[in-house]
Design a protein around this motif. Structure first.
Motif, PDB file in Angstrom:
ATOM      1  N   PHE A 290       0.829  -1.209   0.000  1.00  0.00           N
ATOM      2  CA  PHE A 290       0.000   0.000   0.000  1.00  0.00           C
ATOM      3  C   PHE A 290       0.867   1.264   0.000  1.00  0.00           C
ATOM      4  N   MET A 291       1.969   1.254   0.721  1.00  0.00           N
ATOM      5  CA  MET A 291       2.832   2.441   0.779  1.00  0.00           C
ATOM      6  C   MET A 291       3.433   2.749  -0.591  1.00  0.00           C
ATOM      7  N   VAL A 292       3.954   1.726  -1.262  1.00  0.00           N
ATOM      8  CA  VAL A 292       4.519   1.953  -2.604  1.00  0.00           C
ATOM      9  C   VAL A 292       3.412   2.373  -3.560  1.00  0.00           C
ATOM     10  N   GLY A 293       2.233   1.763  -3.428  1.00  0.00           N
ATOM     11  CA  GLY A 293       1.110   2.140  -4.272  1.00  0.00           C
ATOM     12  C   GLY A 293       0.714   3.584  -4.110  1.00  0.00           C
ATOM     13  N   ASP A 294       0.975   4.157  -2.940  1.00  0.00           N
ATOM     14  CA  ASP A 294       0.659   5.568  -2.684  1.00  0.00           C
ATOM     15  C   ASP A 294       1.850   6.480  -2.941  1.00  0.00           C
ATOM     16  N   PRO A 344      -8.410  -0.213  -6.013  1.00  0.00           N
ATOM     17  CA  PRO A 344      -7.996  -0.503  -7.395  1.00  0.00           C
ATOM     18  C   PRO A 344      -6.620   0.036  -7.753  1.00  0.00           C
ATOM     19  N   GLU A 345      -6.093   0.989  -6.970  1.00  0.00           N
ATOM     20  CA  GLU A 345      -4.746   1.489  -7.256  1.00  0.00           C
ATOM     21  C   GLU A 345      -3.703   0.383  -7.146  1.00  0.00           C
ATOM     22  N   LEU A 346      -3.991  -0.638  -6.322  1.00  0.00           N
ATOM     23  CA  LEU A 346      -3.074  -1.780  -6.215  1.00  0.00           C
ATOM     24  C   LEU A 346      -2.989  -2.534  -7.534  1.00  0.00           C
ATOM     25  N   ILE A 347      -4.125  -2.712  -8.184  1.00  0.00           N
ATOM     26  CA  ILE A 347      -4.149  -3.403  -9.470  1.00  0.00           C
ATOM     27  C   ILE A 347      -3.478  -2.552 -10.536  1.00  0.00           C
ATOM     28  N   LYS A 348      -3.824  -1.269 -10.529  1.00  0.00           N
ATOM     29  CA  LYS A 348      -3.294  -0.350 -11.540  1.00  0.00           C
ATOM     30  C   LYS A 348      -1.774  -0.258 -11.460  1.00  0.00           C
ATOM     31  N   LYS A 349      -1.235  -0.332 -10.252  1.00  0.00           N
ATOM     32  CA  LYS A 349       0.202  -0.139 -10.063  1.00  0.00           C
ATOM     33  C   LYS A 349       0.925  -1.436  -9.696  1.00  0.00           C
ATOM     34  N   GLU A 350       0.324  -2.559 -10.033  1.00  0.00           N
ATOM     35  CA  GLU A 350       0.898  -3.851  -9.649  1.00  0.00           C
ATOM     36  C   GLU A 350       2.354  -3.992 -10.097  1.00  0.00           C
ATOM     37  N   ASP A 351       2.612  -3.712 -11.372  1.00  0.00           N
ATOM     38  CA  ASP A 351       3.982  -3.877 -11.885  1.00  0.00           C
ATOM     39  C   ASP A 351       4.960  -2.951 -11.175  1.00  0.00           C
ATOM     40  N   PHE A 352       4.522  -1.731 -10.936  1.00  0.00           N
ATOM     41  CA  PHE A 352       5.377  -0.749 -10.272  1.00  0.00           C
ATOM     42  C   PHE A 352       5.691  -1.188  -8.844  1.00  0.00           C
ATOM     43  N   ILE A 353       4.675  -1.636  -8.116  1.00  0.00           N
ATOM     44  CA  ILE A 353       4.864  -2.077  -6.732  1.00  0.00           C
ATOM     45  C   ILE A 353       5.849  -3.243  -6.682  1.00  0.00           C
ATOM     46  N   LYS A 354       5.663  -4.211  -7.566  1.00  0.00           N
ATOM     47  CA  LYS A 354       6.559  -5.371  -7.588  1.00  0.00           C
ATOM     48  C   LYS A 354       7.982  -4.956  -7.940  1.00  0.00           C
ATOM     49  N   LYS A 355       8.114  -4.016  -8.868  1.00  0.00           N
ATOM     50  CA  LYS A 355       9.448  -3.575  -9.295  1.00  0.00           C
ATOM     51  C   LYS A 355      10.197  -2.924  -8.138  1.00  0.00           C
ATOM     52  N   ILE A 356       9.530  -2.021  -7.412  1.00  0.00           N
ATOM     53  CA  ILE A 356      10.187  -1.318  -6.300  1.00  0.00           C
ATOM     54  C   ILE A 356      10.576  -2.308  -5.206  1.00  0.00           C
ATOM     55  N   ILE A 357       9.681  -3.226  -4.869  1.00  0.00           N
ATOM     56  CA  ILE A 357       9.976  -4.216  -3.829  1.00  0.00           C
ATOM     57  C   ILE A 357      11.141  -5.099  -4.259  1.00  0.00           C
ATOM     58  N   LEU A 580       4.703  10.477 -20.656  1.00  0.00           N
ATOM     59  CA  LEU A 580       5.454   9.716 -19.655  1.00  0.00           C
ATOM     60  C   LEU A 580       4.753   8.405 -19.342  1.00  0.00           C
ATOM     61  N   LYS A 581       3.432   8.447 -19.191  1.00  0.00           N
ATOM     62  CA  LYS A 581       2.686   7.221 -18.922  1.00  0.00           C
ATOM     63  C   LYS A 581       2.784   6.250 -20.099  1.00  0.00           C
ATOM     64  N   MET A 582       2.754   6.782 -21.317  1.00  0.00           N
ATOM     65  CA  MET A 582       2.818   5.929 -22.504  1.00  0.00           C
ATOM     66  C   MET A 582       4.176   5.239 -22.628  1.00  0.00           C
ATOM     67  N   VAL A 583       5.251   5.947 -22.295  1.00  0.00           N
ATOM     68  CA  VAL A 583       6.596   5.405 -22.483  1.00  0.00           C
ATOM     69  C   VAL A 583       7.072   4.615 -21.258  1.00  0.00           C
ATOM     70  N   LEU A 584       6.838   5.163 -20.050  1.00  0.00           N
ATOM     71  CA  LEU A 584       7.386   4.549 -18.840  1.00  0.00           C
ATOM     72  C   LEU A 584       6.413   3.623 -18.131  1.00  0.00           C
ATOM     73  N   GLY A 585       5.111   3.867 -18.261  1.00  0.00           N
ATOM     74  CA  GLY A 585       4.133   3.010 -17.609  1.00  0.00           C
ATOM     75  C   GLY A 585       3.090   3.802 -16.831  1.00  0.00           C
ATOM     76  N   GLU A 586       1.982   3.138 -16.523  1.00  0.00           N
ATOM     77  CA  GLU A 586       0.868   3.796 -15.843  1.00  0.00           C
ATOM     78  C   GLU A 586       1.179   4.155 -14.392  1.00  0.00           C
ATOM     79  N   HIS A 587       2.301   3.625 -13.854  1.00  0.00           N
ATOM     80  CA  HIS A 587       2.649   3.973 -12.467  1.00  0.00           C
ATOM     81  C   HIS A 587       3.061   5.433 -12.334  1.00  0.00           C
ATOM     82  N   SER A 605       6.528  10.215 -10.209  1.00  0.00           N
ATOM     83  CA  SER A 605       6.973   8.985  -9.531  1.00  0.00           C
ATOM     84  C   SER A 605       7.570   8.026 -10.554  1.00  0.00           C
ATOM     85  N   HIS A 606       8.822   7.645 -10.327  1.00  0.00           N
ATOM     86  CA  HIS A 606       9.495   6.667 -11.180  1.00  0.00           C
ATOM     87  C   HIS A 606      10.714   6.165 -10.425  1.00  0.00           C
ATOM     88  N   TYR A 607      11.074   4.907 -10.589  1.00  0.00           N
ATOM     89  CA  TYR A 607      12.059   4.264  -9.735  1.00  0.00           C
ATOM     90  C   TYR A 607      13.480   4.307 -10.270  1.00  0.00           C
TER      91      TYR A 607
END
Length: 882
Positions: A290-294, A344-357, A580-587, A605-607
């Protein structure tokens, strides 16, 4: 044994029933606010349901409705060390709450609370107790005469238990609803009741009646419009409904808990030590997801440090369970399975959350191995020197730099029959907390501000006409010069409030319009425009001629050229956000922006660093859309409709019911109150000038548009002409000429280094003969060598130690205005107390520097080359005093 006959409702079903129930009572159902407090420095993270709504309670902001209901995600950091060790502690939890901002009060709040528990959840009435504040006869009467609870199940409690206040400001009594878990639970008394010690009767729902304002003198003044703020922990209610003793046994927790058991091959409930680790991972993966998702990213301070600590603590307990390799990012699937529908932000940012972790877990795997190497070095030193306690500063370094929790350090030390200086460790931790608090420049408590007298009471909001007009007639309704005045004289600075204005007030990252307010009697130069929470525009500036009087009829004129430049950059900001969303992702989400006439600055936000190839793609997308000449449409609608359209809302922003949508055909659609163009072609050109990091997980792009791009291109052409002239070549051959010069420089540098090395080696005998001493029975070579760089100094040290056994060496050099220091010793001298790292640390202080290293080799630097003789003297003193 089944204690009560309740429907075993899942956590998600309880949440839905709660929100639906209060929606039926005409409450506005609000989404959970982000865990990151918005415009509130008093909190590190949202830790209570009412915390994001303080401004609604104080009247600073207008709520979307006088009645609200939410399920708020919360983080509490004070109990991290207890998580896993108890059945109830958690870092992440959900808080159900219904709120009234001056609408209904005690009667409705208590009746609806009772109705929800007894009729919707169907909890038997005889299992529920109520507590009220000692003097709150009104609440007591509602419970007895309106709701009908027997008086022997109502308890009056004191101020500590049933009165909510923090310092001065709004406060009031509470009434709590408690659940009786049955006689099989421990209680010190036979007739258990709320407030008694034990696990039998637990509080499940607190109703706070904010009805007083506490003054500095301690007086409680009744509020004209009292409020309701209730809070009920969702996980605790789930424990009641599912008849389990621990939050880790409720349905949603079990999904994660069982997966941790499966991948670790550890059966839950078999070994308590393993159970603790399983519970810690179960809790922490929920929190970090949840923290990364926010938008929180791992870091070394504030909320970023909390995230890093939770991630690394969970990773370490995975190691203790015997889990091989990285595993945490895979558990995000279980978090989304149980919570994705509600959030739903968890679903929307699933890839981003997994990447940061994944990135953070991999970093921890690297640092934990480095930390173990360092700790093992200290263990060896302690064994040789006869010490049995590790320095607390070393333990803190392991914690702070390598992510070693103190209990891990203690565990390793105990295995080797050592202890740690915990007092010094705690002292270092406290220093860090102080630094963190100072960085936030605030306290970590929920606080309320007392309302100040409104000098503008009765002054209506300013009508803004600047979306369509650059000039408008208006009336001066207020003049301010430190206070309200009737006149501003020539040469004075102050603020003018008009009944309507074409001037855009600074907000949403866009700077204010500039221009003039004037009539035949005066001219006022506008240098800034701001607005207050009531929508009144303050035109700040200076009277350049004449006098401004109250109720004057005036004309406000915006600097058109400047406004157009700002609008070009604001429109380009929306186009950049989409690209940015189109090239880097919806996160990718906006994390801040600044729109000026000169440029746009966009934080997102980008890692990781955005590659040059991706920057080119982003730039091309924006310029392609400029060439396509997309029509820009502005739609005024309600927030619900805007979201149904698919408009992008800035994460964490608060919006009223009426919003403004800026739409660029099928390319971009965002909620925005700023000024924009009518067609994307009016942006002209778009060029990214820089891409940098501004914080952990936050990147920044600065870009320019229109004529600024042409100016930049012209400056590049001028610089290229200078370069070709200096290099005596043409534009096509510049790169080849530079490569050739670099190759020549490398050859010269190599020859220079070789000569310096030979020169240093040739003076080696002289160094040995003139700098050899026997101090305190120890052979030493302590020398000052001018003009020797660090690499050559290390080479000299290696040569000297190879040719001079059983010797301590210290070499100093003044190079490029800085002090270079090196110490080396034969390992045979370690038993005599020689420790190169400790010695060089003390010596470097003399020169205004610092450093350290291993017992047999260390390096340091300093600032004051004039102190080198004193540093050498200090080294000799240290050896003498061993």
């Amino acid at each position: 044994m089944r204690r009560i006959n309740l429907e075993k409702l899942g956590l998600n079903e309880i949440r839905k029933r709660f929100l639906d129930f209060f929606e039926s009572k005409e409450h506005y159902v609000g989404n959970s606010f982000p865990l990151v407090p918005q415009n509130d420095n008093s909190l590190l993270l949202i830790n209570a349901g009412m915390a994001p709504m303080k401004n609604y309670f104080t009247g600073v902001e207008t709520p979307p409705s006088l009645r609200m209901v939410t399920c708020q995600k919360c983080i509490r950091t004070g109990d991290i060390d207890n998580v896993g060790k108890t059945s109830r502690h958690a870092t992440f939890f959900e808080m159900l709450g219904n709120f009234s901002f001056g609408d209904y009060f005690k009667n409705e709040s208590l009746q609806w609370g009772w109705e929800f528990l007894t009729e919707v959840l169907e909890i038997p009435e005889d299992k529920l107790w109520a507590s009220v504040f000692l003097d709150d006869d009104e609440a007591y009467d509602i419970w007895v005469n309106t709701i009908g609870i027997p008086e022997d199940r109502i308890i009056r409690l004191g101020k500590d238990e049933n009165f909510w206040e923090i310092g001065t400001g709004p406060c009031g009594p509470c009434s709590e609803i408690h659940f009786d878990r049955g006689p099989e639970y421990s209680c010190e008394k036979e007739d258990c009741k709320p407030g008694d010690e034990g696990d039998r009767i637990i509080e499940i729902w607190n109703h706070v009646f904010t009805q007083f304002n506490k003054t500095e003198e301690g007086e409680y003044i009744p509020l004209d419009h009292p409020n309701i703020d209730t809070g009920m922990g969702l996980e605790r209610v789930a424990c009641v409904m599912q008849d389990v003793d621990s939050i880790f046994d409720i349905d949603t927790f079990r999904v994660i808990r069982d997966e941790v058991s499966r991948i670790s091959n550890k059966k839950y409930g078999a070994v308590e030590k393993d159970d603790i680790s399983i519970r810690i991972i179960t809790d922490h993966i929920r929190a970090v997801s949840f923290m990364v998702g926010d938008g929180i990213m791992p870091g070394n301070s504030g909320r970023d440090y909390v995230l890093r600590r939770l991630l690394r603590r969970a990773a370490r307990h995975g190691k203790l369970l015997g889990i091989k390799g990285a595993f945490l990012s895979n558990l995000v699937d279980q978090v989304i399975e149980i919570s994705g529908e509600a959030y739903p932000e968890l679903i929307k940012k699933e890839d981003f959350i997994k990447k940061i972790i994944s990135i953070e877990e991999a970093r921890f795997q690297e640092t934990i191995d480095q930390g173990m190497d360092l700790l093992n070095e200290y263990l060896e030193d302690m064994k040789k020197s006869g010490l049995n306690e590790l320095d607390g500063k070393v333990a803190f370094k392991l914690h702070d730099t390598f992510g070693f929790p103190l209990d891990l350090t203690k565990e390793i030390l105990e295995e080797n029959n050592f202890t740690v200086d915990e007092l010094t460790f705690k002292d270092e931790m406290e220093k860090q907390k102080i630094r963190a608090r100072e960085a936030r420049n605030s306290n970590e408590t929920v606080s309320w501000d007392e309302s100040s007298d409104d000098i503008l009471a009765g002054i209506e909001k300013t009508e803004f006409v600047g979306y369509d007009l650059y000039l408008s007639n208006a009336t001066v309704v207020t003049l301010i010069n430190d206070k309200k005045v009737d006149k501003l004289l020539s040469g004075e600075t102050g603020a003018i409030i008009l009944d309507k204005t074409p001037f855009y007030a600074e907000s949403g990252g866009q700077v204010a319009d500039l221009g003039v307010i004037e009539n035949d009697d005066f001219k006022f130069e506008v240098t800034n425009v701001t607005k207050d929470g009531e929508g009144r525009f303050y035109h700040i500036g200076k009277v350049v001629s004449g006098n401004v009087t109250l109720l004057s009829k005036v004309t406000g004129t915006v600097n058109i050229k400047r406004r157009i430049a700002v609008s070009q950059n604001h429109t380009a900001t929306h186009m950049l956000h989409k690209a940015l969303k189109m090239v880097l992702g919806e996160h990718v989400n906006q994390a801040g922006s600044l729109v000026t006439p000169e440029a746009l600055r966009f934080d997102f936000s980008h890692y990781e660093k955005v590659s040059n190839d991706d920057l080119k793609k982003i730039e091309k997308i924006v310029n392609d859309k400029i060439v396509e000449a997309l029509e820009i449409e502005v739609i005024n609608t309600d927030i619900k409709s805007a979201k149904e359209f698919g408009a992008t809302a800035l994460f964490g922003e608060k919006y009223g019911n009426e919003v403004r949508v800026v739409k660029m055909e099928d390319y971009s659609m965002e909620l925005c109150g700023g000024t924009h163009l009518e067609n994307t072609s009016e942006v002209g050109m778009f060029k990214i000038t820089t891409e940098t990091a501004v914080a952990s997980g936050v990147r920044r792009i600065i870009a320019i548009t229109s004529l600024r791009v042409l100016e930049l291109l012209n400056s590049y052409v001028n610089k290229m002409n200078i370069i070709t002239n200096e290099l005596k070549t043409n534009e096509n051959d510049v790169i080849n000429r530079i490569k050739s010069m670099k190759s020549e420089m490398k050859v010269l540098e190599s020859e220079n280094e070789s000569l310096k090395s030979k020169l240093a080696k040739s003076s080696l005998e002289e160094v040995v003969s003139s700098s050899r001493f026997v101090i305190n029975g120890i052979n030493t070579i302590i020398a000052n060598l001018d003009g020797i760089d660090g690499n050559t100094l290390r080479e000299l040290g290696d040569n000297l130690i190879n040719e001079n056994k059983n010797t301590f060496i210290l070499l100093a050099s003044a190079y490029d205005g800085k002090v270079m220091l090196l110490t080396k010793t034969d390992k045979s001298l370690l038993s005599k107390g020689i420790h190169c790292g400790n010695i060089i640390r003390e010596v470097a202080k003399i020169t205004g520097g610092g450093g350290g290293g291993r017992p047999d080799m260390a390096q340091a630097g300093g600032k004051d080359i004039s102190k080198i003789p004193d540093a050498i003297k200090k080294a000799k003193e240290i050896i003498s005093n061993l």
